[in-house]
Design an enzyme around this catalytic site. Sequence first.
Site, PDB file in Angstrom:
ATOM      1  CB  THR A 163      34.420 119.659 -41.003  1.00 40.54           C
ATOM      2  OG1 THR A 163      33.914 119.410 -42.387  1.00 40.54           O
ATOM      3  CG2 THR A 163      35.681 120.819 -41.332  1.00 40.54           C
ATOM      4  CE  LYS A 165      32.946 123.139 -39.381  1.00 37.75           C
ATOM      5  NZ  LYS A 165      33.167 124.009 -40.778  1.00 37.75           N
ATOM      6  CE  LYS A 167      34.904 127.930 -41.112  1.00 35.81           C
ATOM      7  NZ  LYS A 167      34.477 128.090 -42.548  1.00 35.81           N
ATOM      8  CE  LYS A 191      36.795 119.483 -45.808  1.00 32.83           C
ATOM      9  NZ  LYS A 191      36.941 120.498 -44.908  1.00 32.83           N
ATOM     10  CG  ASP A 193      37.046 124.588 -42.075  1.00 26.40           C
ATOM     11  OD1 ASP A 193      37.224 125.389 -42.975  1.00 26.40           O
ATOM     12  OD2 ASP A 193      35.908 123.871 -41.619  1.00 26.40           O
ATOM     13  CD  GLU A 194      36.564 125.199 -46.138  1.00 26.17           C
ATOM     14  OE1 GLU A 194      35.567 126.023 -45.899  1.00 26.17           O
ATOM     15  OE2 GLU A 194      36.424 123.951 -45.463  1.00 26.17           O
ATOM     16  CG  HIS A 284      37.019 122.274 -49.234  1.00 22.70           C
ATOM     17  ND1 HIS A 284      36.997 123.405 -49.688  1.00 22.70           N
ATOM     18  CD2 HIS A 284      36.255 121.773 -48.418  1.00 22.70           C
ATOM     19  CE1 HIS A 284      35.677 124.060 -49.161  1.00 22.70           C
ATOM     20  NE2 HIS A 284      35.049 123.077 -48.189  1.00 22.70           N
ATOM     21  NE  ARG A 285      31.317 122.500 -53.440  1.00 19.58           N
ATOM     22  CZ  ARG A 285      30.045 122.491 -54.003  1.00 19.58           C
ATOM     23  NH1 ARG A 285      29.784 122.399 -55.342  1.00 19.58           N
ATOM     24  NH2 ARG A 285      29.000 122.589 -53.193  1.00 19.58           N
ATOM     25  CG  HIS A 317      33.738 119.284 -49.993  1.00 24.05           C
ATOM     26  ND1 HIS A 317      33.105 119.625 -48.829  1.00 24.05           N
ATOM     27  CD2 HIS A 317      34.821 118.858 -49.917  1.00 24.05           C
ATOM     28  CE1 HIS A 317      34.061 118.887 -47.921  1.00 24.05           C
ATOM     29  NE2 HIS A 317      35.112 118.557 -48.410  1.00 24.05           N
ATOM     30  CB  SER A 369      30.517 118.928 -46.564  1.00 25.38           C
ATOM     31  OG  SER A 369      30.743 119.465 -45.410  1.00 25.38           O
TER      32      SER A 369
END
Length: 459
Positions: A163, A165, A167, A191, A193-194, A284-285, A317, A369
Amino acid sequence: VGFKAGVKEYKLTYYTPDYETKDTDILAAFRVTPQPGVPPEEAGAAVAAESSTGTWTTVWTDGLTSLDRYKGRCYHIEPVPGEESQFIAYVAYPLDLFEEGSVTNLFTSIVGNVFGFKALRALRLEDLRIPPAYVKTFQGPPHGIQVERDKLNKYGRPLLGCTIKPKLGLSAKNYGRAVYECLRGGLDFTKDDENVNSQPFMRWRDRFLFCAEALFKAQAETGEIKGHYLNATAGTCEEMMKRAIFARELGVPIVMHDYLTGGFTANTSLAHYCRDNGLLLHIHRAMHAVIDRQKNHGMHFRVLAKALRMSGGDHIHAGTVVGKLEGEREITLGFVDLLRDDFIEKDRSRGIYFTQDWVSLPGVLPVASGGIHVWHMPALTEIFGDDSVLQFGGGTLGHPWGNAPGAVANRVALEACVQARNEGRDLAREGNEVIREAAKWSPELAAACEVWKEIKFEF
């Protein structure tokens, strides 16, 4: 009036201990904590009633339908060992109560109303059994594990991600630069970030363009297929689809969605688009802990995981067992199997209350993660096996020499663990030794080992 007006106890209609469950029933296991003085049968029956056909009083329109055909039934209740006044109530719902292919409708019915119920102090949905007849009404994951491996041409090992960063706050060009460094160093994926959507400091279109440039450049240099999870989550479904379409036009392999904050309706639409257009979908959760963290109220994550497999996603995730976020090993492995396998036996020690047959619904890759680094690699390889994505955010970008060496360190550690495992070594016992040996010929890994040798998230 021809019917007996008034309020009667739920258990007279909705508690049916001699009911034989049907193969087409949707079964639910609820952890019920009744208010003092409320018998567990009444509490279980109340849940069955209010999440299916019942209401608080007898109504004359009950006579116009066949309750026996449509009512939910609480068919078994057992006390939870070691917990005072907690019970597991098993409820069977007839299939006809639910719209086909709609996770939204499934959840609205089963968990929509009953959780604020006065007769209960707390209520938690622990597991759902989705019958094949209902599974077959869903498309499920856009591609699934096997098709993803074939698209990426990567076999016999977990996939590596990172991910990006910090973020929030990077400009699109610097963000793309970080992506390029990570992918060039040996990661398979980077990735968003969410919470990176389209903010003032980095609008989505700029990010998509720079990330696409980064991944094609890294692909050309390394000869491996690379991906960056472009987060298509947006404030409206139309805007989300616009972003997914733009990603497809750029020719990238994968997009991403926050399925709980975005909602199941949006997620299912996106999953259909992804299958029709050859995009992988990373899920992503974000927000899951709001729903699943309390032990006696809410919903267990295994239910959210099953729902995602029906709604559609290729990665999700699933906790790490070893990093900074909580998750017990056996329970986590239970829902990891529910995500990946076709058929999962009931096993209460792993939190699996029902045997689940997914028939031919594709599987989902679990993503580990959160606070993991090179020293965790042997444990992660051992616990998750090949069909997983291991994501090291800080564990890549926090490398003292930069992103690309951080990526190299992770890739070397992974390849060393996979090789050791294939040679029959026991990673649980010899893991640290495997990493130390590999570090001898990889200065990048040696530096990473030095930085994170003492880090533990133990509370």
